[in-house]
Design a protein around this motif. Structure first.
Motif, mmCIF file in Angstrom:
data_model
loop_
_atom_site.group_PDB
_atom_site.id
_atom_site.type_symbol
_atom_site.label_atom_id
_atom_site.label_comp_id
_atom_site.label_asym_id
_atom_site.label_seq_id
_atom_site.Cartn_x
_atom_site.Cartn_y
_atom_site.Cartn_z
ATOM 1 N N SER A 22 21.807 5.537 -17.180
ATOM 2 C CA SER A 22 22.043 6.558 -16.167
ATOM 3 C C SER A 22 21.991 7.947 -16.791
ATOM 4 O O SER A 22 22.888 8.310 -17.565
ATOM 5 N N PRO A 23 20.975 8.749 -16.467
ATOM 6 C CA PRO A 23 20.927 10.117 -17.027
ATOM 7 C C PRO A 23 22.172 10.929 -16.662
ATOM 8 O O PRO A 23 22.643 11.728 -17.456
ATOM 9 N N THR A 24 22.721 10.687 -15.484
ATOM 10 C CA THR A 24 23.914 11.418 -15.068
ATOM 11 C C THR A 24 25.105 11.059 -15.948
ATOM 12 O O THR A 24 25.830 11.941 -16.412
ATOM 13 N N ALA A 25 25.333 9.770 -16.201
ATOM 14 C CA ALA A 25 26.469 9.348 -17.031
ATOM 15 C C ALA A 25 26.344 9.900 -18.441
ATOM 16 O O ALA A 25 27.321 10.377 -19.021
ATOM 17 N N VAL A 26 25.138 9.871 -19.004
ATOM 18 C CA VAL A 26 24.938 10.378 -20.363
ATOM 19 C C VAL A 26 25.117 11.883 -20.396
ATOM 20 O O VAL A 26 25.777 12.428 -21.275
ATOM 21 N N ARG A 27 24.545 12.587 -19.415
ATOM 22 C CA ARG A 27 24.642 14.057 -19.382
ATOM 23 C C ARG A 27 26.092 14.516 -19.193
ATOM 24 O O ARG A 27 26.534 15.472 -19.802
ATOM 25 N N GLU A 28 26.835 13.832 -18.349
ATOM 26 C CA GLU A 28 28.219 14.229 -18.076
ATOM 27 C C GLU A 28 29.188 13.794 -19.170
ATOM 28 O O GLU A 28 30.355 14.172 -19.151
ATOM 29 N N ALA A 29 28.725 13.032 -20.121
ATOM 30 C CA ALA A 29 29.605 12.521 -21.178
ATOM 31 C C ALA A 29 30.073 13.617 -22.126
ATOM 32 O O ALA A 29 31.078 13.480 -22.795
#
Length: 188
Positions: A22-29
């Motif tokens: 998930s690009p969102t999960a990685v980016r928000e990490a």
């Protein structure tokens, strides 16, 4: 002696794989190392995370080191929810390299062990727990007096990181240092 790493529950691994995809999960990490990773990243070396509560332990989650190429760039943690294992968060920091170092140290020991992580929240401390019962399920098994605890860096003042201690020797020191929180409304 090789370490006997217990297999992670399949739903815990799936939740980490889903988060990595998930690009969102990685980016928000907010883990710069994970964001900068070039090439495929894979979850490896799952370790059960137990929490020390007094003298008892309880399984709280699973931690996976996230590798990119030849190095770990982050870690992913899962937690047990009423619906089963779920992804919790990605993180980076000194415990990743410290965990790898402690595991390399444990691999050359004469006795076989099952590696686990032990969190001691009252001291903001994490230790590699080398459990002597390699056949035990990762969610079972109390801390035995002969198990080894290897404090990870950064360790609390006065406790040497990466020095193995028998649980029977280190636990009294740790429990003495943990100060119970005052009850609400009680005089300080």
């Amino acid at each position: 002696m090789p370490l006997h790493v217990p297999p992670a529950p399949a739903p815990a691994l799936r939740s980490v794989l889903t988060a990595l995809a998930s690009p969102t999960a990685v980016r928000e990490a907010r883990t710069p190392s994970l964001l900068r990773a070039q090439g495929p990243v894979t979850p490896e070396l799952p370790l059960p995370v137990h929490v020390l509560d007094g003298t008892a332990t309880r399984l709280a989650g699973w931690r996976f080191l996230i590798r990119c190429g030849e190095r770990s760039v982050a870690a992913a943690e899962t937690m047990l929810t009423p619906d089963g294992w779920a992804f919790s968060h990605f993180f980076e920091g000194p415990y990743i390299a410290s965990t790898e170092s402690a595991l390399r140290q444990a691999e050359v020991m004469q006795q076989p062990y099952q590696p686990r992580l032990l969190s001691i929240p009252g001291l903001y401390m994490l230790a590699l727990w080398l459990h002597g019962d390699c056949a035990a399920g990762a969610d079972t098994g109390d801390l035995a007096a002969t198990d080894l605890l290897v404090p990870l860096a950064p360790a609390p003042p006065g406790i040497a990181a990466h020095r193995p201690h028998r649980a029977a020797e280190l636990l009294p020191v740790l429990t003495h240092r943990v100060t119970p929180a005052p009850l609400l409304g009680s005089p300080a």
